[in-house]
Design a protein around this motif. Structure first.
Motif, PDB file in Angstrom:
ATOM      1  N   LEU A 121       0.807  -1.215   0.000  1.00 33.61           N
ATOM      2  CA  LEU A 121       0.000   0.000   0.000  1.00 33.61           C
ATOM      3  C   LEU A 121       0.843   1.269   0.000  1.00 33.61           C
ATOM      4  O   LEU A 121       0.306   2.357   0.119  1.00 33.61           O
ATOM      5  N   ALA A 122       2.158   1.122  -0.094  1.00 39.46           N
ATOM      6  CA  ALA A 122       3.046   2.285  -0.064  1.00 39.46           C
ATOM      7  C   ALA A 122       2.736   3.206  -1.228  1.00 39.46           C
ATOM      8  O   ALA A 122       2.705   2.792  -2.375  1.00 39.46           O
ATOM      9  N   PHE A 123       2.471   4.436  -0.925  1.00 38.42           N
ATOM     10  CA  PHE A 123       2.171   5.419  -1.959  1.00 38.42           C
ATOM     11  C   PHE A 123       2.760   6.778  -1.602  1.00 38.42           C
ATOM     12  O   PHE A 123       3.421   7.405  -2.416  1.00 38.42           O
ATOM     13  N   LEU A 140       5.672   1.995  -7.951  1.00 37.74           N
ATOM     14  CA  LEU A 140       5.059   0.925  -7.176  1.00 37.74           C
ATOM     15  C   LEU A 140       3.629   0.721  -7.668  1.00 37.74           C
ATOM     16  O   LEU A 140       3.091   1.575  -8.364  1.00 37.74           O
ATOM     17  N   PRO A 141       2.993  -0.392  -7.328  1.00 34.65           N
ATOM     18  CA  PRO A 141       1.607  -0.588  -7.778  1.00 34.65           C
ATOM     19  C   PRO A 141       0.675   0.550  -7.366  1.00 34.65           C
ATOM     20  O   PRO A 141      -0.186   0.961  -8.149  1.00 34.65           O
ATOM     21  N   ALA A 142       0.859   1.089  -6.176  1.00 29.84           N
ATOM     22  CA  ALA A 142      -0.023   2.179  -5.734  1.00 29.84           C
ATOM     23  C   ALA A 142       0.192   3.453  -6.545  1.00 29.84           C
ATOM     24  O   ALA A 142      -0.764   4.155  -6.882  1.00 29.84           O
ATOM     25  N   TYR A 157      -8.239   0.250 -15.905  1.00 24.66           N
ATOM     26  CA  TYR A 157      -6.949  -0.345 -15.573  1.00 24.66           C
ATOM     27  C   TYR A 157      -6.590  -0.053 -14.122  1.00 24.66           C
ATOM     28  O   TYR A 157      -6.104  -0.921 -13.398  1.00 24.66           O
ATOM     29  N   ALA A 158      -6.837   1.185 -13.678  1.00 25.96           N
ATOM     30  CA  ALA A 158      -6.558   1.554 -12.287  1.00 25.96           C
ATOM     31  C   ALA A 158      -7.413   0.734 -11.330  1.00 25.96           C
ATOM     32  O   ALA A 158      -6.929   0.284 -10.286  1.00 25.96           O
ATOM     33  N   ALA A 159      -8.667   0.514 -11.675  1.00 27.83           N
ATOM     34  CA  ALA A 159      -9.538  -0.294 -10.821  1.00 27.83           C
ATOM     35  C   ALA A 159      -9.050  -1.734 -10.746  1.00 27.83           C
ATOM     36  O   ALA A 159      -9.096  -2.356  -9.671  1.00 27.83           O
ATOM     37  N   SER A 160      -8.557  -2.271 -11.865  1.00 29.81           N
ATOM     38  CA  SER A 160      -8.045  -3.645 -11.829  1.00 29.81           C
ATOM     39  C   SER A 160      -6.783  -3.748 -10.972  1.00 29.81           C
ATOM     40  O   SER A 160      -6.581  -4.745 -10.266  1.00 29.81           O
ATOM     41  N   ILE A 161      -5.952  -2.716 -10.984  1.00 32.58           N
ATOM     42  CA  ILE A 161      -4.775  -2.697 -10.105  1.00 32.58           C
ATOM     43  C   ILE A 161      -5.229  -2.662  -8.650  1.00 32.58           C
ATOM     44  O   ILE A 161      -4.702  -3.392  -7.804  1.00 32.58           O
ATOM     45  N   GLY A 162      -6.212  -1.834  -8.358  1.00 33.64           N
ATOM     46  CA  GLY A 162      -6.728  -1.730  -6.995  1.00 33.64           C
ATOM     47  C   GLY A 162      -7.342  -3.028  -6.504  1.00 33.64           C
ATOM     48  O   GLY A 162      -7.119  -3.451  -5.373  1.00 33.64           O
ATOM     49  N   PHE A 167      -6.999  -7.974  -3.382  1.00 35.93           N
ATOM     50  CA  PHE A 167      -7.026  -9.436  -3.376  1.00 35.93           C
ATOM     51  C   PHE A 167      -5.757 -10.008  -2.737  1.00 35.93           C
ATOM     52  O   PHE A 167      -5.820 -10.920  -1.907  1.00 35.93           O
ATOM     53  N   LEU A 168      -4.589  -9.477  -3.134  1.00 37.75           N
ATOM     54  CA  LEU A 168      -3.325  -9.965  -2.555  1.00 37.75           C
ATOM     55  C   LEU A 168      -3.267  -9.716  -1.050  1.00 37.75           C
ATOM     56  O   LEU A 168      -2.828 -10.579  -0.280  1.00 37.75           O
ATOM     57  N   THR A 169      -3.726  -8.545  -0.624  1.00 32.84           N
ATOM     58  CA  THR A 169      -3.765  -8.241   0.803  1.00 32.84           C
ATOM     59  C   THR A 169      -4.707  -9.182   1.532  1.00 32.84           C
ATOM     60  O   THR A 169      -4.397  -9.675   2.620  1.00 32.84           O
ATOM     61  N   ALA A 170      -5.865  -9.459   0.946  1.00 37.01           N
ATOM     62  CA  ALA A 170      -6.822 -10.377   1.566  1.00 37.01           C
ATOM     63  C   ALA A 170      -6.259 -11.793   1.650  1.00 37.01           C
ATOM     64  O   ALA A 170      -6.446 -12.485   2.660  1.00 37.01           O
ATOM     65  N   VAL A 171      -5.569 -12.250   0.609  1.00 36.70           N
ATOM     66  CA  VAL A 171      -4.987 -13.593   0.621  1.00 36.70           C
ATOM     67  C   VAL A 171      -3.944 -13.711   1.729  1.00 36.70           C
ATOM     68  O   VAL A 171      -3.932 -14.695   2.490  1.00 36.70           O
TER      69      VAL A 171
END
Length: 186
Positions: A121-123, A140-142, A157-162, A167-171
């Motif tokens: 989540l680093a931004f 970074l992804p953020a 595209y931004a929504a798919s990144i989010g 999803f990765l954080t939830a996993v």
């Protein structure tokens, strides 16, 4: 020690930008003290040093939180275990390895999970200090999500990144919770 955790990101970013300034920052101070190799190093302007510099500054923010977490964990280790280890002839190093570290294991695992989540989540530090540059070296992804959503106006595209980040954080969180529920001593 806890001050970096409560100071606003913009303020600490400005401080670290001044410290990392190649001509007037900490490198110049160290060069005056005899470490000439740190003089004129452009930490935020070189492709190979910008991401490590921003990662250091970003992780610096959480040191106070982790210090409090580990301090609480070390105090929660049962003192009778140390007594038993001493009676069994354990030295200080043995006590540390076989009593203190296993007693702090849940705190270490929690800190690792939180660090991974925070890093995804680093931004703020990247955006304030480098805006993802130079030439995308600190992207970074953020920050990619922000650039795609607001600069390129590519909301899909931004929504798919989010969603992918969520999803990765939830996993990661679910893996941690399921291991705790199964009684794993982590």
């Amino acid at each position: 020690f806890f001050l970096p955790y409560i100071v606003a990101t913009v303020v600490s970013s400005a401080i670290w930008e001044a410290l990392l300034e190649p001509h007037t920052g900490a490198g110049r101070l160290f060069a005056d003290l005899g470490w000439k190799s740190l003089n004129d190093v452009n930490w935020l302007g070189q492709h190979d040093t910008t991401l490590p510099a921003v990662a250091f500054v970003s992780s610096w923010q959480y040191w106070g939180f982790l210090l409090v977490l580990f301090f609480a964990a070390i105090q929660s280790v049962d003192l009778t275990l140390y007594e038993a280890a001493r009676i069994d002839g354990a030295r200080a190093w043995d006590e540390f390895v076989h009593v203190t570290l296993p007693g702090m294991r849940p705190a270490f695992v929690f800190a690792m999970v939180m660090t991974v989540i925070w890093s995804m989540l680093a931004f703020d530090y990247v955006f304030i200090m480098t805006q993802g540059g130079p030439a995308g070296a600190s992207e970074l992804p953020a920050t990619l999500l922000y650039r795609e959503a607001f600069a390129n106006r590519n909301a899909g595209y931004a929504a798919s990144i989010g969603v992918t980040l969520a999803f990765l954080t939830a996993v990661i969180s679910l893996i941690y919770v399921s291991l705790r529920r199964r009684g794993w001593d982590i």
